[in-house]
Design a protein around this motif. Structure first.
Motif, PDB file in Angstrom:
ATOM      1  N   UNK A 193      40.822  28.804  49.641  1.00 49.83           N
ATOM      2  CA  UNK A 193      39.770  27.810  49.840  1.00 49.83           C
ATOM      3  C   UNK A 193      38.934  27.669  48.577  1.00 49.83           C
ATOM      4  N   UNK A 194      38.186  26.595  48.513  1.00 58.55           N
ATOM      5  CA  UNK A 194      37.274  26.400  47.387  1.00 58.55           C
ATOM      6  C   UNK A 194      36.235  27.511  47.338  1.00 58.55           C
ATOM      7  N   UNK A 195      35.753  27.940  48.482  1.00 65.98           N
ATOM      8  CA  UNK A 195      34.775  29.034  48.530  1.00 65.98           C
ATOM      9  C   UNK A 195      35.357  30.304  47.917  1.00 65.98           C
ATOM     10  N   UNK A 196      36.562  30.676  48.297  1.00 62.47           N
ATOM     11  CA  UNK A 196      37.192  31.887  47.754  1.00 62.47           C
ATOM     12  C   UNK A 196      37.415  31.763  46.252  1.00 62.47           C
ATOM     13  N   UNK A 197      37.906  30.617  45.809  1.00 61.49           N
ATOM     14  CA  UNK A 197      38.153  30.426  44.385  1.00 61.49           C
ATOM     15  C   UNK A 197      36.850  30.431  43.593  1.00 61.49           C
ATOM     16  N   UNK A 198      35.818  29.786  44.117  1.00 58.45           N
ATOM     17  CA  UNK A 198      34.536  29.744  43.412  1.00 58.45           C
ATOM     18  C   UNK A 198      33.956  31.142  43.269  1.00 58.45           C
ATOM     19  N   UNK A 199      34.023  31.915  44.327  1.00 60.09           N
ATOM     20  CA  UNK A 199      33.521  33.305  44.268  1.00 60.09           C
ATOM     21  C   UNK A 199      34.287  34.094  43.198  1.00 60.09           C
ATOM     22  N   UNK A 200      35.602  33.960  43.173  1.00 67.20           N
ATOM     23  CA  UNK A 200      36.409  34.648  42.163  1.00 67.20           C
ATOM     24  C   UNK A 200      36.081  34.208  40.747  1.00 67.20           C
ATOM     25  N   UNK A 201      35.844  32.915  40.572  1.00 66.20           N
ATOM     26  CA  UNK A 201      35.482  32.393  39.254  1.00 66.20           C
ATOM     27  C   UNK A 201      34.175  33.030  38.775  1.00 66.20           C
ATOM     28  N   UNK A 202      33.161  33.054  39.623  1.00 69.18           N
ATOM     29  CA  UNK A 202      31.875  33.607  39.200  1.00 69.18           C
ATOM     30  C   UNK A 202      31.935  35.118  39.002  1.00 69.18           C
ATOM     31  N   UNK A 203      32.769  35.809  39.755  1.00 65.18           N
ATOM     32  CA  UNK A 203      32.956  37.249  39.520  1.00 65.18           C
ATOM     33  C   UNK A 203      33.613  37.482  38.161  1.00 65.18           C
ATOM     34  N   UNK A 204      34.583  36.656  37.804  1.00 60.78           N
ATOM     35  CA  UNK A 204      35.225  36.769  36.490  1.00 60.78           C
ATOM     36  C   UNK A 204      34.238  36.428  35.377  1.00 60.78           C
ATOM     37  N   UNK A 205      33.479  35.347  35.542  1.00 64.94           N
ATOM     38  CA  UNK A 205      32.477  34.986  34.533  1.00 64.94           C
ATOM     39  C   UNK A 205      31.484  36.124  34.336  1.00 64.94           C
ATOM     40  N   UNK A 206      31.038  36.736  35.420  1.00 70.81           N
ATOM     41  CA  UNK A 206      30.089  37.854  35.321  1.00 70.81           C
ATOM     42  C   UNK A 206      30.694  39.009  34.530  1.00 70.81           C
ATOM     43  N   UNK A 207      31.963  39.320  34.770  1.00 69.21           N
ATOM     44  CA  UNK A 207      32.626  40.419  34.052  1.00 69.21           C
ATOM     45  C   UNK A 207      32.776  40.098  32.567  1.00 69.21           C
ATOM     46  N   UNK A 208      33.129  38.860  32.248  1.00 64.63           N
ATOM     47  CA  UNK A 208      33.263  38.471  30.835  1.00 64.63           C
ATOM     48  C   UNK A 208      31.924  38.542  30.116  1.00 64.63           C
ATOM     49  N   UNK A 209      30.872  38.072  30.761  1.00 68.51           N
ATOM     50  CA  UNK A 209      29.537  38.132  30.157  1.00 68.51           C
ATOM     51  C   UNK A 209      29.080  39.583  29.993  1.00 68.51           C
TER      52      UNK A 209
END
Length: 129
Positions: free
Chosen positions: A45-61
């Protein structure tokens, strides 16, 4: 000014060897700008993908001494703009302070057919934390 291109080992690795996930532009005073490549994530779902995207962005930052609170600009690419509210609900869970500058686009598809959302950010890292 020094520029470093990076794929931090502590974050999820890129889906292709043809790009760097983070460009760090270091200034003489020790402050930096981080340009983070567009990120996608798995999920049905978009919700699952969005959550994963922001978790990845947080790790990269985090790998560069920054956090989502340091994001000053965000670009979002959605394959269905009618689901903007669903995306926004998740985004607000991760970006809780003053909202960054923002652009959101509807695109016909992303580089992976199953991807519903892709997000790229710019973050400003102060010289001293």
């Amino acid at each position: 000014m020094q520029i470093t291109l990076d794929n931090p080992a502590s974050a999820p690795q890129p889906l292709s060897p043809y790009y760097s996930q983070v460009a760090r532009v270091e200034h003489a005073d020790g402050s930096a700008l981080l340009f983070v490549s567009g990120q996608i994530a798995q999920g049905d779902t978009l919700t699952e993908q969005t959550r994963g995207v922001f978790e990845t962005l947080a790790a990269l930052l985090e790998a560069h001494g920054a956090a989502l609170a340091d994001v000053i600009s965000i670009r979002t690419y959605l394959t269905d703009i009618s689901k903007l509210d669903e995306y926004g609900t998740v985004r607000r869970q991760f970006l809780t302070g003053t909202p960054p500058t923002s652009m959101t686009f509807e695109v016909s598809r992303l580089f992976r057919p199953e991807a519903l959302v892709e997000v790229e950010v710019v973050a400003a890292v102060p010289a001293v934390r």
